[in-house]
Design an enzyme around this catalytic site. Structure first.
Site, short mmCIF file in Angstrom:
data_model
loop_
_atom_site.label_atom_id
_atom_site.label_comp_id
_atom_site.label_asym_id
_atom_site.label_seq_id
_atom_site.Cartn_x
_atom_site.Cartn_y
_atom_site.Cartn_z
N ASP A 1 5.93 1.61 -7.52
CA ASP A 1 4.96 2.48 -6.84
C ASP A 1 4.60 1.84 -5.50
O ASP A 1 4.17 0.68 -5.47
CB ASP A 1 3.70 2.63 -7.69
CG ASP A 1 4.02 3.11 -9.11
OD1 ASP A 1 4.96 3.91 -9.25
OD2 ASP A 1 3.35 2.68 -10.05
N ASP B 1 0.15 12.78 -17.65
CA ASP B 1 -0.70 11.62 -17.41
C ASP B 1 -1.89 11.69 -18.34
O ASP B 1 -2.54 12.74 -18.44
CB ASP B 1 -1.19 11.59 -15.96
CG ASP B 1 -0.07 11.28 -14.97
OD1 ASP B 1 1.07 11.07 -15.41
OD2 ASP B 1 -0.35 11.26 -13.75
#
EC number: 5.3.1.16
Length: 238
Positions: free
Chosen positions: A129, A8
């Site tokens: 998500d 990330d």
């Protein structure tokens, strides 16, 4: 089954967020390419890269870091975060990205998903998500009122062959991956699913394999030393 380590990115650095909260950030590495090389050495055949700045902004931000990761020998990369136009998708594929992961676009711009699938067949994936069953977008900052299976069915019809499903409430919390929920999504939508969020150890990898999933994404557990990538890759192949 694939074990896919995550990188990330915020400000060109490798970070992890707790439950997707930008205010709760830990920096794990200053050099993303070095981290990618380490992951390849440990057996990664695919690296899941998320441009968190891009997810927030709505366009790719960490392009230099992405380019550097793609240049690592043996690193195959999938990229998500801020990919909401065909030119941006094309731009990152030209950098060397193998697959793009469309999240917000999968909800707000199904036409874009269709166009991308037609133009770049086999290279478009969808990131779904969810928190408490509701799909979240824009870097997990906005609710949609939609369920994961509904979104998965839509993107499948648009041409997507693989969905990456993250339980946002578990992400970075070591509470165990939702292999059961991911398998249910796979069955309901009729699309391959990779699970993400909450991986705490090898048992989670085995649970995903037993559930018949396409893969599992491992992030914080890897960076905190709770799981060794080489062992996870072996467990997935057992």
């Amino acid at each position: 089954m694939l074990v896919i380590p995550a990188i990330d990115l915020i400000g060109g650095e490798v970070v992890r967020l707790e439950k997707g909260d930008f205010a709760r950030k830990t920096v794990y590495a200053r050099d993303p390419a070095e981290k990618a090389a380490e992951l390849v050495r440990d057996g990664a055949s695919l690296i899941h890269v998320v441009d968190l700045d891009g997810a927030k902004a709505g366009w790719p931000v960490n392009l230099d870091a992405v380019r550097a990761i793609c240049a690592v020998p043996g690193a195959e990369v999938e990229l998500g975060g801020g990919l909401r136009s065909l030119p941006d998708i094309e731009k990152v594929l030209e950098l060397g990205v193998r697959y793009v992961v469309l999240g917000t676009a999968a909800v707000e711009r199904l036409d874009l998903v269709r166009q991308a699938c037609a133009r770049f067949p086999g290279r478009v994936r969808s990131g779904i998500d969810a928190r408490n069953g509701e799909v979240k977008i824009a870097g997990w900052l906005e609710g949609t009122g939609l369920g994961a299976a509904e979104v998965a069915r839509r993107v499948k019809e648009a041409g997507v062959g693989l969905v990456e499903y993250t339980d946002v409430g578990r992400d970075g919390m070591f509470t165990g991956v939702d292999a059961e929920g991911a398998a249910r999504l796979q069955a309901e939508a009729g699309v391959q699913v990779v699970a993400s969020g909450g991986v705490a150890g090898l048992d989670d990898v085995r649970a995903c394999r037993a559930a018949g999933l396409a893969g599992v994404i491992v992030g914080k557990a890897l960076y905190e030393g709770r799981i060794a990538l080489a062992e996870a890759v072996r467990a997935a192949a057992e």
